[in-house]
Design a protein around this motif. Sequence first.
Motif, short mmCIF file in Angstrom:
data_model
loop_
_atom_site.label_atom_id
_atom_site.label_comp_id
_atom_site.label_asym_id
_atom_site.label_seq_id
_atom_site.Cartn_x
_atom_site.Cartn_y
_atom_site.Cartn_z
N VAL A 119 0.86 -1.18 0.00
CA VAL A 119 0.00 0.00 0.00
C VAL A 119 0.90 1.24 0.00
CG1 VAL A 119 -0.18 -0.02 2.53
CG2 VAL A 119 -1.89 1.21 1.19
N THR A 135 1.15 -1.91 -7.15
CA THR A 135 0.08 -2.32 -6.25
C THR A 135 -0.86 -3.30 -6.93
OG1 THR A 135 0.16 -0.16 -5.17
CG2 THR A 135 -1.78 -1.51 -4.76
N TYR A 180 -4.71 0.86 -3.19
CA TYR A 180 -4.95 -0.30 -2.34
C TYR A 180 -6.42 -0.72 -2.40
CZ TYR A 180 -4.84 -3.26 1.84
OH TYR A 180 -4.95 -4.30 2.73
#
Length: 267
Positions: A119, A135, A180
């Motif tokens: 994250v 990510t 995220y």
Amino acid sequence: MLLFPIQMFYHIVRAGLLSLLPSSKKDLSKEVVLITGGGRGIGRHLAKEFAKQGAKKVILWGRTEKCLKETAEEISLSGSECCYFVCDVANREEVYKQAKVVREKVGDVTILVNNAAVVHGKSLMDSDDDALLKTQHINTLGQFWTTKAFLPRMLELQHGHVVCINSILSQSPIPGAIDYCTSKASSLAFMESLTLGLLYCPGVSCTTVLPFHTNTEMFRGMRVRFPQLFPPLKPEIVAQKTVDAIRTDKAFLYLPWTMHALVILKR
């Protein structure tokens, strides 16, 4: 049209009765467990919990050899068999290569725990493009590669379990962590689809864990609006509840249970 409401009623009653009865826990003594991101955070506690509850072998995957080695040594000292392999789940070729090495050196993986995640905690406009891609590659696509690497053998053996350590943010996103939240929402859709697809595959199950903010290094510095009402979870508790959910074949696990209300209120 006549059969469908009868089936719905039957399954609702059956699920209600089963929820009231104590669940039997499956034995882990013959299970070979592979945990991605197993060197630190929740992954490390998961490895220790699997060993504590009697797993035959624990395999750790991760990108930092130092952390993997420390965790593997700690588990080995407790008397459980544990080994590690350096592997970046974002790299498809590396995943397939290391999966082959695991089969040759350790044996067939029967429980796959997709735990690896990153994250960056920035808004869209403040995020670096490469960081955004990283990510998605680790949190979402990594699950595609690991599951494709190990699920076929589970289906052949008619014995296996695919686990995803997701997040409540997949269903209730927050500002400031757009990469995220997006990756975890994609990951949840992947697991929901996979769970439905495996409903009629004997011996193979799925578990998706959706915890609230966990007190780990990855979320250090994160602030919660009502910390007294929603205190951060301890990673060892998340690990314990996750292993218990796997042993009882629970498909979806919200931690804490109050997160059910959060999802309903959000909707």
